[in-house]
Design a protein around this motif. Structure first.
Motif, PDB file in Angstrom:
ATOM      1  N   GLY A  81      -2.551   6.335  -6.941  1.00  0.00           N
ATOM      2  CA  GLY A  81      -1.650   5.881  -5.885  1.00  0.00           C
ATOM      3  C   GLY A  81      -1.866   6.582  -4.565  1.00  0.00           C
ATOM      4  N   ARG A  82      -2.319   7.811  -4.614  1.00  0.00           N
ATOM      5  CA  ARG A  82      -2.481   8.609  -3.402  1.00  0.00           C
ATOM      6  C   ARG A  82      -3.791   8.298  -2.679  1.00  0.00           C
ATOM      7  NH1 ARG A  82      -1.607  13.717  -5.470  1.00  0.00           N
ATOM      8  NH2 ARG A  82      -3.787  13.842  -6.003  1.00  0.00           N
ATOM      9  N   ALA A  83      -4.806   7.903  -3.384  1.00  0.00           N
ATOM     10  CA  ALA A  83      -6.129   7.706  -2.781  1.00  0.00           C
ATOM     11  C   ALA A  83      -6.125   6.698  -1.626  1.00  0.00           C
ATOM     12  CB  ALA A  83      -7.138   7.314  -3.847  1.00  0.00           C
ATOM     13  N   PRO A  84      -5.526   5.498  -1.787  1.00  0.00           N
ATOM     14  CA  PRO A  84      -5.551   4.553  -0.662  1.00  0.00           C
ATOM     15  C   PRO A  84      -4.836   5.092   0.580  1.00  0.00           C
ATOM     16  CG  PRO A  84      -4.799   3.456  -2.667  1.00  0.00           C
ATOM     17  CD  PRO A  84      -4.896   4.914  -2.966  1.00  0.00           C
ATOM     18  N   VAL A  85      -3.760   5.828   0.368  1.00  0.00           N
ATOM     19  CA  VAL A  85      -3.016   6.396   1.498  1.00  0.00           C
ATOM     20  C   VAL A  85      -3.878   7.421   2.223  1.00  0.00           C
ATOM     21  CG1 VAL A  85      -0.963   7.704   2.153  1.00  0.00           C
ATOM     22  CG2 VAL A  85      -0.818   5.985   0.342  1.00  0.00           C
ATOM     23  N   GLU A  86      -4.510   8.299   1.468  1.00  0.00           N
ATOM     24  CA  GLU A  86      -5.352   9.328   2.090  1.00  0.00           C
ATOM     25  C   GLU A  86      -6.540   8.697   2.810  1.00  0.00           C
ATOM     26  OE1 GLU A  86      -6.329  12.221  -0.866  1.00  0.00           O
ATOM     27  OE2 GLU A  86      -4.272  12.967  -0.982  1.00  0.00           O
ATOM     28  N   HIS A  87      -7.120   7.665   2.228  1.00  0.00           N
ATOM     29  CA  HIS A  87      -8.235   6.985   2.894  1.00  0.00           C
ATOM     30  C   HIS A  87      -7.772   6.324   4.183  1.00  0.00           C
ATOM     31  CE1 HIS A  87     -10.480   6.717  -1.174  1.00  0.00           C
ATOM     32  NE2 HIS A  87     -10.795   7.815  -0.532  1.00  0.00           N
ATOM     33  N   GLY A  88      -6.580   5.720   4.143  1.00  0.00           N
ATOM     34  CA  GLY A  88      -6.043   5.079   5.351  1.00  0.00           C
ATOM     35  C   GLY A  88      -5.831   6.077   6.474  1.00  0.00           C
ATOM     36  N   PHE A  89      -5.238   7.228   6.144  1.00  0.00           N
ATOM     37  CA  PHE A  89      -5.032   8.230   7.180  1.00  0.00           C
ATOM     38  C   PHE A  89      -6.353   8.822   7.663  1.00  0.00           C
ATOM     39  CE2 PHE A  89      -0.566   8.259   5.801  1.00  0.00           C
ATOM     40  CZ  PHE A  89       0.028   8.136   7.052  1.00  0.00           C
ATOM     41  N   ALA A  90      -7.334   8.921   6.798  1.00  0.00           N
ATOM     42  CA  ALA A  90      -8.653   9.399   7.228  1.00  0.00           C
ATOM     43  C   ALA A  90      -9.262   8.435   8.238  1.00  0.00           C
ATOM     44  CB  ALA A  90      -9.571   9.566   6.025  1.00  0.00           C
ATOM     45  N   LEU A 144       3.208   3.583  12.635  1.00  0.00           N
ATOM     46  CA  LEU A 144       3.282   4.224  11.319  1.00  0.00           C
ATOM     47  C   LEU A 144       4.066   3.376  10.326  1.00  0.00           C
ATOM     48  CD1 LEU A 144       3.731   7.955  12.281  1.00  0.00           C
ATOM     49  CD2 LEU A 144       1.745   6.871  11.252  1.00  0.00           C
ATOM     50  N   ARG A 145       5.129   2.711  10.774  1.00  0.00           N
ATOM     51  CA  ARG A 145       5.872   1.818   9.877  1.00  0.00           C
ATOM     52  C   ARG A 145       4.989   0.673   9.405  1.00  0.00           C
ATOM     53  NH1 ARG A 145      11.679   1.502  12.976  1.00  0.00           N
ATOM     54  NH2 ARG A 145      12.444   3.508  12.241  1.00  0.00           N
ATOM     55  N   ALA A 146       4.224   0.100  10.324  1.00  0.00           N
ATOM     56  CA  ALA A 146       3.324  -0.988   9.951  1.00  0.00           C
ATOM     57  C   ALA A 146       2.264  -0.500   8.968  1.00  0.00           C
ATOM     58  CB  ALA A 146       2.659  -1.562  11.202  1.00  0.00           C
ATOM     59  N   LEU A 147       1.762   0.695   9.193  1.00  0.00           N
ATOM     60  CA  LEU A 147       0.753   1.244   8.285  1.00  0.00           C
ATOM     61  C   LEU A 147       1.329   1.508   6.905  1.00  0.00           C
ATOM     62  CD1 LEU A 147      -0.970   3.672  10.763  1.00  0.00           C
ATOM     63  CD2 LEU A 147      -1.914   1.562   9.827  1.00  0.00           C
ATOM     64  N   LEU A 148       2.568   1.956   6.847  1.00  0.00           N
ATOM     65  CA  LEU A 148       3.201   2.174   5.545  1.00  0.00           C
ATOM     66  C   LEU A 148       3.401   0.858   4.800  1.00  0.00           C
ATOM     67  CD1 LEU A 148       5.787   4.939   6.437  1.00  0.00           C
ATOM     68  CD2 LEU A 148       3.792   5.155   4.966  1.00  0.00           C
ATOM     69  N   VAL A 149       3.755  -0.193   5.520  1.00  0.00           N
ATOM     70  CA  VAL A 149       3.899  -1.508   4.888  1.00  0.00           C
ATOM     71  C   VAL A 149       2.560  -1.955   4.311  1.00  0.00           C
ATOM     72  CG1 VAL A 149       4.313  -3.964   5.346  1.00  0.00           C
ATOM     73  CG2 VAL A 149       5.888  -2.229   6.245  1.00  0.00           C
ATOM     74  N   LEU A 150       1.509  -1.822   5.106  1.00  0.00           N
ATOM     75  CA  LEU A 150       0.185  -2.232   4.629  1.00  0.00           C
ATOM     76  C   LEU A 150      -0.268  -1.376   3.448  1.00  0.00           C
ATOM     77  CD1 LEU A 150      -1.579  -2.808   8.056  1.00  0.00           C
ATOM     78  CD2 LEU A 150      -0.812  -4.535   6.420  1.00  0.00           C
ATOM     79  N   THR A 151       0.038  -0.096   3.498  1.00  0.00           N
ATOM     80  CA  THR A 151      -0.319   0.789   2.392  1.00  0.00           C
ATOM     81  C   THR A 151       0.411   0.382   1.119  1.00  0.00           C
ATOM     82  OG1 THR A 151      -0.743   2.617   3.896  1.00  0.00           O
ATOM     83  CG2 THR A 151      -0.310   3.178   1.599  1.00  0.00           C
ATOM     84  N   ASN A 152       1.709   0.096   1.237  1.00  0.00           N
ATOM     85  CA  ASN A 152       2.487  -0.321   0.073  1.00  0.00           C
ATOM     86  C   ASN A 152       1.973  -1.638  -0.504  1.00  0.00           C
ATOM     87  OD1 ASN A 152       4.165   1.888  -0.019  1.00  0.00           O
ATOM     88  ND2 ASN A 152       5.678   0.975   1.350  1.00  0.00           N
ATOM     89  N   LEU A 153       1.580  -2.548   0.376  1.00  0.00           N
ATOM     90  CA  LEU A 153       1.007  -3.815  -0.096  1.00  0.00           C
ATOM     91  C   LEU A 153      -0.279  -3.566  -0.876  1.00  0.00           C
ATOM     92  CD1 LEU A 153       1.542  -6.144   2.985  1.00  0.00           C
ATOM     93  CD2 LEU A 153       2.679  -6.288   0.763  1.00  0.00           C
ATOM     94  N   GLU A 154      -1.100  -2.670  -0.363  1.00  0.00           N
ATOM     95  CA  GLU A 154      -2.378  -2.371  -1.025  1.00  0.00           C
ATOM     96  C   GLU A 154      -2.160  -1.673  -2.355  1.00  0.00           C
ATOM     97  OE1 GLU A 154      -6.398  -2.269  -1.703  1.00  0.00           O
ATOM     98  OE2 GLU A 154      -5.317  -3.375  -0.177  1.00  0.00           O
ATOM     99  N   VAL A 155      -1.237  -0.728  -2.399  1.00  0.00           N
ATOM    100  CA  VAL A 155      -0.976   0.008  -3.629  1.00  0.00           C
ATOM    101  C   VAL A 155      -0.403  -0.921  -4.697  1.00  0.00           C
ATOM    102  CG1 VAL A 155       0.492   1.801  -4.650  1.00  0.00           C
ATOM    103  CG2 VAL A 155      -0.749   2.258  -2.542  1.00  0.00           C
ATOM    104  N   ASN A 156       0.463  -1.839  -4.285  1.00  0.00           N
ATOM    105  CA  ASN A 156       1.113  -2.739  -5.244  1.00  0.00           C
ATOM    106  C   ASN A 156       0.255  -3.942  -5.626  1.00  0.00           C
ATOM    107  OD1 ASN A 156       3.451  -1.207  -5.416  1.00  0.00           O
ATOM    108  ND2 ASN A 156       4.275  -2.132  -3.566  1.00  0.00           N
ATOM    109  N   ARG A 157      -0.897  -4.087  -4.995  1.00  0.00           N
ATOM    110  CA  ARG A 157      -1.771  -5.237  -5.263  1.00  0.00           C
ATOM    111  C   ARG A 157      -2.453  -5.107  -6.574  1.00  0.00           C
ATOM    112  NH1 ARG A 157      -7.093  -6.996  -2.283  1.00  0.00           N
ATOM    113  NH2 ARG A 157      -7.292  -4.789  -2.054  1.00  0.00           N
TER     114      ARG A 157
END
Length: 61
Positions: free
Chosen positions: A17-26, A48-61
């Motif tokens: 779950g953490r990997a996509p978030v860390e890659h996004g921030f990188a 940052l809110r938009a990025l969190l939404v996109l991250t959540n979509l990716e994690v839940n995909r």
């Protein structure tokens, strides 16, 4: 210290779950999106809110 099999499984789940978030921030750091000192705080908050939404979509995909 040896980890139990349950602890190893928990670490594995967290890492997945953490990997996509860390890659996004990188990527954001590479694009210098979050490092511009002149960025308006309201704009940064929306970004940052938009990025969190996109991250959540990716994690839940």
């Amino acid at each position: 210290m040896q980890l139990t099999p349950g602890q190893k499984d928990a670490n594995r789940v967290l890492a997945v779950g953490r990997a996509p978030v860390e890659h996004g921030f990188a990527h954001l750091k590479n694009w210098r999106t979050l490092t511009k000192p002149r960025t308006d705080p309201a704009h940064a908050t929306r970004l940052l809110r938009a990025l969190l939404v996109l991250t959540n979509l990716e994690v839940n995909r």
